[in-house]
Write a protein that holds these residues in place. Sequence first.
Motif, PDB file in Angstrom:
ATOM      1  N   LEU A   1      35.026  30.533  41.202  1.00  0.00           N
ATOM      2  CA  LEU A   1      34.814  31.702  40.360  1.00  0.00           C
ATOM      3  C   LEU A   1      33.893  32.685  41.065  1.00  0.00           C
ATOM      4  CD1 LEU A   1      33.986  31.815  36.603  1.00  0.00           C
ATOM      5  CD2 LEU A   1      32.367  32.781  38.226  1.00  0.00           C
ATOM      6  N   GLY A   2      34.186  33.962  40.896  1.00  0.00           N
ATOM      7  CA  GLY A   2      33.293  35.002  41.393  1.00  0.00           C
ATOM      8  C   GLY A   2      33.420  36.234  40.539  1.00  0.00           C
ATOM      9  N   PHE A   3      32.314  36.920  40.291  1.00  0.00           N
ATOM     10  CA  PHE A   3      32.403  38.193  39.590  1.00  0.00           C
ATOM     11  C   PHE A   3      31.226  39.099  39.911  1.00  0.00           C
ATOM     12  CE2 PHE A   3      30.951  35.169  36.217  1.00  0.00           C
ATOM     13  CZ  PHE A   3      29.672  35.637  36.040  1.00  0.00           C
ATOM     14  N   VAL A   4      31.463  40.382  39.629  1.00  0.00           N
ATOM     15  CA  VAL A   4      30.461  41.424  39.841  1.00  0.00           C
ATOM     16  C   VAL A   4      30.280  42.165  38.523  1.00  0.00           C
ATOM     17  CG1 VAL A   4      29.871  43.521  41.089  1.00  0.00           C
ATOM     18  CG2 VAL A   4      31.083  41.673  42.262  1.00  0.00           C
ATOM     19  N   THR A   5      29.024  42.416  38.149  1.00  0.00           N
ATOM     20  CA  THR A   5      28.725  43.071  36.879  1.00  0.00           C
ATOM     21  C   THR A   5      27.754  44.224  37.092  1.00  0.00           C
ATOM     22  OG1 THR A   5      29.015  40.991  35.707  1.00  0.00           O
ATOM     23  CG2 THR A   5      27.874  42.738  34.533  1.00  0.00           C
TER      24      THR A   5
ATOM     25  N   ILE B   1      34.723  30.031  30.669  1.00  0.00           N
ATOM     26  CA  ILE B   1      35.931  30.732  31.068  1.00  0.00           C
ATOM     27  C   ILE B   1      36.843  29.800  31.833  1.00  0.00           C
ATOM     28  CG2 ILE B   1      36.799  32.598  32.522  1.00  0.00           C
ATOM     29  CD1 ILE B   1      34.205  34.123  31.810  1.00  0.00           C
ATOM     30  N   PHE B   2      36.264  28.980  32.721  1.00  0.00           N
ATOM     31  CA  PHE B   2      37.088  28.026  33.453  1.00  0.00           C
ATOM     32  C   PHE B   2      37.815  27.081  32.521  1.00  0.00           C
ATOM     33  CE2 PHE B   2      36.992  23.505  34.622  1.00  0.00           C
ATOM     34  CZ  PHE B   2      38.081  23.491  35.472  1.00  0.00           C
ATOM     35  N   ALA B   3      37.099  26.555  31.537  1.00  0.00           N
ATOM     36  CA  ALA B   3      37.726  25.622  30.609  1.00  0.00           C
ATOM     37  C   ALA B   3      38.866  26.274  29.849  1.00  0.00           C
ATOM     38  CB  ALA B   3      36.681  25.081  29.623  1.00  0.00           C
ATOM     39  N   GLN B   4      38.678  27.589  29.504  1.00  0.00           N
ATOM     40  CA  GLN B   4      39.713  28.282  28.759  1.00  0.00           C
ATOM     41  C   GLN B   4      40.950  28.507  29.610  1.00  0.00           C
ATOM     42  OE1 GLN B   4      40.101  29.106  25.695  1.00  0.00           O
ATOM     43  NE2 GLN B   4      41.901  30.415  25.914  1.00  0.00           N
ATOM     44  N   THR B   5      40.764  28.909  30.884  1.00  0.00           N
ATOM     45  CA  THR B   5      41.884  29.306  31.704  1.00  0.00           C
ATOM     46  C   THR B   5      42.551  28.149  32.415  1.00  0.00           C
ATOM     47  OG1 THR B   5      40.406  29.709  33.575  1.00  0.00           O
ATOM     48  CG2 THR B   5      40.866  31.580  32.125  1.00  0.00           C
ATOM     49  N   ALA B   6      41.808  27.055  32.641  1.00  0.00           N
ATOM     50  CA  ALA B   6      42.370  25.986  33.444  1.00  0.00           C
ATOM     51  C   ALA B   6      42.341  24.631  32.779  1.00  0.00           C
ATOM     52  CB  ALA B   6      41.606  25.899  34.785  1.00  0.00           C
TER      53      ALA B   6
ATOM     54  N   GLY C   1      35.959  39.820  37.025  1.00  0.00           N
ATOM     55  CA  GLY C   1      35.862  38.439  37.497  1.00  0.00           C
ATOM     56  C   GLY C   1      37.159  37.959  38.116  1.00  0.00           C
ATOM     57  N   LEU C   2      37.021  37.014  39.037  1.00  0.00           N
ATOM     58  CA  LEU C   2      38.166  36.376  39.690  1.00  0.00           C
ATOM     59  C   LEU C   2      38.004  34.868  39.564  1.00  0.00           C
ATOM     60  CD1 LEU C   2      40.706  36.945  41.459  1.00  0.00           C
ATOM     61  CD2 LEU C   2      39.239  36.627  43.454  1.00  0.00           C
ATOM     62  N   PHE C   3      39.011  34.195  39.017  1.00  0.00           N
ATOM     63  CA  PHE C   3      38.949  32.754  38.762  1.00  0.00           C
ATOM     64  C   PHE C   3      40.082  32.054  39.516  1.00  0.00           C
ATOM     65  CE2 PHE C   3      37.927  35.358  35.101  1.00  0.00           C
ATOM     66  CZ  PHE C   3      36.582  35.065  34.946  1.00  0.00           C
TER      67      PHE C   3
ATOM     68  N   THR D   1      43.022  40.412  30.914  1.00  0.00           N
ATOM     69  CA  THR D   1      43.122  39.224  31.751  1.00  0.00           C
ATOM     70  C   THR D   1      44.567  39.063  32.197  1.00  0.00           C
ATOM     71  OG1 THR D   1      42.728  36.835  31.898  1.00  0.00           O
ATOM     72  CG2 THR D   1      43.472  37.691  29.773  1.00  0.00           C
ATOM     73  N   LYS D   2      44.754  38.649  33.448  1.00  0.00           N
ATOM     74  CA  LYS D   2      46.098  38.454  33.994  1.00  0.00           C
ATOM     75  C   LYS D   2      46.069  37.333  35.018  1.00  0.00           C
ATOM     76  CE  LYS D   2      50.016  40.866  36.103  1.00  0.00           C
ATOM     77  NZ  LYS D   2      50.933  40.474  35.022  1.00  0.00           N
ATOM     78  N   LYS D   3      47.064  36.444  34.953  1.00  0.00           N
ATOM     79  CA  LYS D   3      47.163  35.317  35.876  1.00  0.00           C
ATOM     80  C   LYS D   3      48.092  35.683  37.017  1.00  0.00           C
ATOM     81  CE  LYS D   3      47.425  30.273  35.775  1.00  0.00           C
ATOM     82  NZ  LYS D   3      47.982  30.127  37.113  1.00  0.00           N
ATOM     83  N   LEU D   4      47.630  35.449  38.251  1.00  0.00           N
ATOM     84  CA  LEU D   4      48.398  35.730  39.461  1.00  0.00           C
ATOM     85  C   LEU D   4      48.435  34.475  40.312  1.00  0.00           C
ATOM     86  CD1 LEU D   4      46.767  39.191  40.284  1.00  0.00           C
ATOM     87  CD2 LEU D   4      48.963  38.819  39.147  1.00  0.00           C
ATOM     88  N   GLY D   5      49.422  33.609  40.072  1.00  0.00           N
ATOM     89  CA  GLY D   5      49.492  32.345  40.782  1.00  0.00           C
ATOM     90  C   GLY D   5      48.328  31.459  40.411  1.00  0.00           C
ATOM     91  N   ASP D   6      47.541  31.045  41.411  1.00  0.00           N
ATOM     92  CA  ASP D   6      46.372  30.204  41.162  1.00  0.00           C
ATOM     93  C   ASP D   6      45.143  31.023  40.784  1.00  0.00           C
ATOM     94  OD1 ASP D   6      47.812  27.917  41.739  1.00  0.00           O
ATOM     95  OD2 ASP D   6      47.252  27.933  43.866  1.00  0.00           O
ATOM     96  N   LEU D   7      45.271  32.353  40.752  1.00  0.00           N
ATOM     97  CA  LEU D   7      44.150  33.235  40.451  1.00  0.00           C
ATOM     98  C   LEU D   7      44.302  33.843  39.065  1.00  0.00           C
ATOM     99  CD1 LEU D   7      43.846  35.219  43.805  1.00  0.00           C
ATOM    100  CD2 LEU D   7      42.513  33.233  43.096  1.00  0.00           C
TER     101      LEU D   7
END
Length: 311
Positions: A142-146, A27-32, A129-131, A89-95
């Motif tokens: 990265l952090g997430f709850v499932t 996910i990191f590679a995809q988003t950043a 998740g929050l990236f 999925t939605k981008k909010l600044g650096d998040l």
Amino acid sequence: MNHTSSRLRTLFTPFISSLCLAASLGIFAQTAGAAVGARSSVDLIDPAAFGFGRPGYIMDATFMDTQDFANRPGGLDFFEVRTVLPLFTKKLGDLRVGVSAGYNLTELGFNGIAGLQNKTLHSLEAQVGLFWRPEQSRWWGLGFVTPGIGTDFQGISWDAFEVSALGLLGYRFTDTFSFAGGLFTQYGAGEGMIVPALGFIWQPGPFTVQVTPPFVVLGWRATDRLTLSLSAYPSGGSWDVEAPSVNRVDLSGWQAAASLIYKVTERVSVSLRTGMNVGGELELRDASNRVLVNETLESAPFGAVNVRWQF
């Protein structure tokens, strides 16, 4: 067999599709990755369709030969279909915030052990998740709850619910090498665990080495459309069931596989894999959480196919 270590391993398996470090790095590679010049996450390898790499809709079916009981006559029959569904999925600044869902259908044939015959079992999960990755930075977080449930839908109790969480801090050393570390925690059926999450992805040329516990993948991109890989990953799950004597089914094991992944179009890919399921263990508990059966399973061959539609 050490019941404590076996139980913790089984606790880890129900949410592999969304909680493994490999998924997080993908996910990191995809988003950043594109923003910092890293290779695209399309180069990551997901032979068993656990949902890491480029986001997309996934369906995976596994067919396994009977896993013979090591200490009694008979064996366990196994069939599974898994799906991964990204929702938002939605981008909010650096998040970046992401939401996804997963569903597994598992058919188990117990062949009379503890009075059980055939059971249809279901696993449902949702992930939030929050990236985080600042622009022009090699650091990311990265952090997430499932939360999720594992049940036969004959009756749902609190023991059917499990919740997992993961926090990671990563650093991209070069365009081909990324490392991440953090903590993974899970709680379910009155038991929990906290374990470190450490791993790396190295992509020299057409090769990929993904050491992202509990996954290990070695891959070779033979052509633009064909990828071959060797991989190892956990299998199994935990379910709350309604039966005369059994209330809990815990199944664990490991699968070692050789895979062929073919990109049919830019968005559609098909994967075939075959291998062995090893280190299997079946544990059955009653409503008082007493262990009724703790049976070692013999190794068994399996085959699988999955189809992915990528965004």
